[in-house]
Enzyme design. Structure first.
Site, mmCIF file in Angstrom:
data_model
loop_
_atom_site.group_PDB
_atom_site.id
_atom_site.type_symbol
_atom_site.label_atom_id
_atom_site.label_comp_id
_atom_site.label_asym_id
_atom_site.label_seq_id
_atom_site.Cartn_x
_atom_site.Cartn_y
_atom_site.Cartn_z
ATOM 1 N N TYR A 3 1.317 -1.122 0.044
ATOM 2 C CA TYR A 3 0.669 0.070 -0.553
ATOM 3 C C TYR A 3 0.671 0.956 0.369
ATOM 4 C CZ TYR A 3 -3.282 -3.682 1.766
ATOM 5 O OH TYR A 3 -3.974 -4.862 2.289
ATOM 6 N N SER B 10 -2.176 -15.426 3.264
ATOM 7 C CA SER B 10 -3.380 -14.370 2.708
ATOM 8 C C SER B 10 -3.256 -14.506 1.362
ATOM 9 C CB SER B 10 -2.845 -13.039 2.940
ATOM 10 O OG SER B 10 -4.054 -12.234 1.994
ATOM 11 N N ASN B 11 -4.617 -14.576 0.565
ATOM 12 C CA ASN B 11 -5.003 -15.091 -0.670
ATOM 13 C C ASN B 11 -4.111 -16.282 -1.648
ATOM 14 O OD1 ASN B 11 -6.135 -12.252 -1.960
ATOM 15 N ND2 ASN B 11 -3.880 -11.615 -1.197
ATOM 16 N N TYR C 204 -11.247 -9.757 3.383
ATOM 17 C CA TYR C 204 -10.503 -8.155 2.791
ATOM 18 C C TYR C 204 -12.589 -8.052 1.431
ATOM 19 C CZ TYR C 204 -7.831 -10.246 -1.240
ATOM 20 O OH TYR C 204 -7.639 -11.351 -2.333
ATOM 21 N N PHE C 205 -12.644 -6.432 1.829
ATOM 22 C CA PHE C 205 -13.295 -5.539 0.778
ATOM 23 C C PHE C 205 -14.550 -6.270 1.311
ATOM 24 C CE2 PHE C 205 -10.830 -6.541 -3.514
ATOM 25 C CZ PHE C 205 -9.961 -5.554 -2.794
ATOM 26 N N LEU D 212 -16.710 -4.826 2.285
ATOM 27 C CA LEU D 212 -18.555 -3.311 1.938
ATOM 28 C C LEU D 212 -17.674 -3.515 0.091
ATOM 29 C CD1 LEU D 212 -17.833 -1.051 4.427
ATOM 30 C CD2 LEU D 212 -19.295 -2.242 4.467
ATOM 31 N N SER E 241 -15.384 -2.667 -1.616
ATOM 32 C CA SER E 241 -14.983 -1.495 -1.911
ATOM 33 C C SER E 241 -15.997 -0.452 -2.211
ATOM 34 C CB SER E 241 -13.926 -1.547 -3.416
ATOM 35 O OG SER E 241 -13.379 -2.655 -3.302
ATOM 36 N N LYS F 48 -24.273 3.912 -0.911
ATOM 37 C CA LYS F 48 -23.949 4.736 -1.126
ATOM 38 C C LYS F 48 -24.301 5.177 -2.764
ATOM 39 C CE LYS F 48 -19.846 6.914 -0.442
ATOM 40 N NZ LYS F 48 -19.415 5.433 0.615
HETATM 41 P P1 NAP Z 1 -13.853 -2.156 1.787
HETATM 42 O O1 NAP Z 1 -13.101 -1.860 3.446
HETATM 43 O O2 NAP Z 1 -14.615 -3.152 0.695
HETATM 44 O O3 NAP Z 1 -14.847 -0.669 1.580
HETATM 45 C C1 NAP Z 1 -13.773 0.020 1.776
HETATM 46 C C2 NAP Z 1 -14.229 1.459 1.246
HETATM 47 O O4 NAP Z 1 -16.201 1.751 1.321
HETATM 48 C C3 NAP Z 1 -13.622 3.277 1.864
HETATM 49 O O5 NAP Z 1 -12.737 3.298 1.181
HETATM 50 C C4 NAP Z 1 -15.005 4.344 1.469
HETATM 51 O O6 NAP Z 1 -14.858 4.232 -0.003
HETATM 52 C C5 NAP Z 1 -16.497 2.927 1.554
HETATM 53 N N1 NAP Z 1 -16.862 2.908 2.786
HETATM 54 C C6 NAP Z 1 -16.757 2.444 4.115
HETATM 55 N N2 NAP Z 1 -16.728 2.938 5.208
HETATM 56 C C7 NAP Z 1 -18.019 3.235 4.835
HETATM 57 C C8 NAP Z 1 -19.123 3.876 5.751
HETATM 58 N N3 NAP Z 1 -19.261 3.721 7.028
HETATM 59 N N4 NAP Z 1 -20.598 4.436 4.589
HETATM 60 C C9 NAP Z 1 -20.057 4.064 3.123
HETATM 61 N N5 NAP Z 1 -19.052 4.350 2.830
HETATM 62 C C10 NAP Z 1 -18.112 3.606 3.304
HETATM 63 O O7 NAP Z 1 -12.302 -1.705 0.776
HETATM 64 P P2 NAP Z 1 -10.425 -1.878 1.585
HETATM 65 O O8 NAP Z 1 -10.616 -0.892 2.428
HETATM 66 O O9 NAP Z 1 -9.682 -2.051 -0.099
HETATM 67 O O10 NAP Z 1 -10.708 -3.137 2.066
HETATM 68 C C11 NAP Z 1 -10.339 -3.022 3.289
HETATM 69 C C12 NAP Z 1 -9.017 -3.993 4.110
HETATM 70 O O11 NAP Z 1 -8.830 -4.737 3.486
HETATM 71 C C13 NAP Z 1 -8.246 -2.199 3.305
HETATM 72 O O12 NAP Z 1 -8.209 -1.634 3.739
HETATM 73 C C14 NAP Z 1 -6.578 -3.317 3.101
HETATM 74 O O13 NAP Z 1 -6.861 -3.419 4.911
HETATM 75 C C15 NAP Z 1 -7.590 -4.952 3.235
HETATM 76 N N6 NAP Z 1 -6.940 -5.909 1.649
HETATM 77 C C16 NAP Z 1 -6.773 -6.864 1.488
HETATM 78 C C17 NAP Z 1 -6.136 -7.609 0.770
HETATM 79 C C18 NAP Z 1 -5.294 -8.963 0.938
HETATM 80 O O14 NAP Z 1 -5.263 -9.070 -0.783
HETATM 81 N N7 NAP Z 1 -4.675 -9.714 1.696
HETATM 82 C C19 NAP Z 1 -6.589 -6.381 0.011
HETATM 83 C C20 NAP Z 1 -7.627 -5.944 -0.048
HETATM 84 C C21 NAP Z 1 -7.535 -5.460 1.216
HETATM 85 P P3 NAP Z 1 -15.320 4.935 -0.217
HETATM 86 O O15 NAP Z 1 -15.930 6.828 0.293
HETATM 87 O O16 NAP Z 1 -14.489 5.714 -1.254
HETATM 88 O O17 NAP Z 1 -16.858 4.748 -1.213
#
Ligand code: NAP
Length: 310
Positions: free
Chosen positions: A59, A157-158, A205-206, A208, A210, A216
């Site tokens: 990251y 992971s993965n 992970y993910f 939400l 993304s 919204k």
């Molecule tokens: P996520 O948690 O699915 O989505 C996060 C996004 O959702 C935020 O950036 C924001 O985007 C929106 N959001 C979050 N809370 C909200 C709320 N209360 N109300 C409205 N919108 C909201 O995606 P992610 O952050 O990519 O994934 C989570 C974590 O997993 C990452 O930060 C990372 O640490 C980890 N990850 C790991 C891998 C891996 O390969 N191991 C891969 C991906 C991610 P907007 O404001 O743009 O809408």
């Protein structure tokens, strides 16, 4: 005060809502990120009982770990925080390759320790599998780092199920991190049953999708970051996904909650999922996601959501 959960067989106790920090200095994932805003996400989490931060070498690269480390130091919170980070990406010139070799994992841990300004990492994951290294050998290297006190718990992971089984031959894996959300439920077939059986924490992970599952987005929206290539965000699939999300609004309204809270609360009802790491772009979202813990879904609601996203 929220009850903490134990990560797998490890000694780590975490708040069930952690913070994913790929938008903290993750310039290679999201263009135009403001680093001060990123640091504020971490600060907000730490000031609100959240003790579980998820970062990775890639990251930024490197920048998320650096900013997370800075905030923890500035706030004097090292003892209170569980830091999870990940490594496996090796930069050769401008090319990125995966490396799970014991030598590289040792270097990766040393690099993360420096960027995070700490002398131990609570949870270190092999971020992605490489093609060559036997996974038991890779995890064996992490187990030696654990004996030396450089890491406290081991994650992967993965990995496919076969790779995870190989990695866990000696029972060393504490945590598995994989993609899992209402729109991507493949892990329910094989990975989740295995992690439950072996007492390995499954961190999705993910959660939400993304942001798509936060309720919204509208069909007019377009994206210029990593989301522009994701299958859930393409054409008809995007519209169908938005329609499904719309149906959760009804349940959210009943609970005087937001869609994101209901979605996160639903995961915590699944066997084997004890903690979540939603990402955020602003401090309001960090605080909002904590409210998932206030939503008590009925059995009928849990089943309805299950059916909607099957
Ligand atoms: P996520 O948690 O699915 O989505 C996060 C996004 O959702 C935020 O950036 C924001 O985007 C929106 N959001 C979050 N809370 C909200 C709320 N209360 N109300 C409205 N919108 C909201 O995606 P992610 O952050 O990519 O994934 C989570 C974590 O997993 C990452 O930060 C990372 O640490 C980890 N990850 C790991 C891998 C891996 O390969 N191991 C891969 C991906 C991610 P907007 O404001 O743009 O809408």
């Amino acid at each position: 005060m929220v009850n903490k959960v134990q990560l797998g067989k490890s000694e780590l106790q975490i708040h069930p809502i952690g913070l994913g920090t790929n938008a903290v200095g993750g310039h290679n994932l999201y263009p135009n990120l403001n680093e001060e805003a990123g640091k504020d996400l971490v600060r907000t989490a730490l000031h609100n009982e959240m003790n579980f931060l998820d970062t990775a070498f890639i990251y930024g690269p490197e920048r998320s770990e650096e900013l997370v480390g800075q905030v923890i130091k500035e706030e004097g919170k090292r003892k209170d925080v569980i830091i999870a980070t990940k490594g496996s990406h090796k930069l050769i010139g401008k090319e990125l390759v995966m490396d799970n070799s014991p030598e590289f994992l040792k270097q990766a841990v040393e690099g993360s320790l420096k960027r995070l300004q700490t002398d131990y990492i609570d949870l270190f994951y092999i971020h992605f599998p490489d093609e060559d290294t036997p996974k038991a050998e890779a995890v064996g290297a992490l187990s030696r780092l654990k004996e030396q006190g450089k890491i406290r718990a081991i994650g992967v992971s993965n990995f496919s199920l076969e790779q995870l089984k190989d990695a866990n031959q000696d029972g060393y894996v504490d945590v598995f991190q994989g993609e899992y959300n209402l729109l991507q439920r493949e892990a329910e077939q094989k990975l989740l049953p295995y992690t439950v059986e072996k007492d390995i924490s499954f961190i999705p992970y993910f959660p939400l999708a993304s942001g798509l599952l936060a309720g919204k987005y509208t069909k007019e929206m377009t994206f210029d970051d990593l989301r522009k290539d994701m299958p859930h965000f393409q054409g008809n699939a995007f519209i169908q996904n938005l329609n499904k999300v719309e149906q959760i609004k009804r349940i959210a309204d009943k609970h005087e909650a937001e869609v994101a809270h209901v979605v996160l609360a639903w995961y915590l009802t699944r066997e084997g999922i004890d903690a979540l790491i939603p990402g955020a772009k602003n401090a309001g979202q960090v605080l909002s996601n904590l409210k998932a813990l206030e939503v008590q879904l009925s059995k009928a609601e849990i089943e309805e959501i299950d059916r909607l996203f099957i």
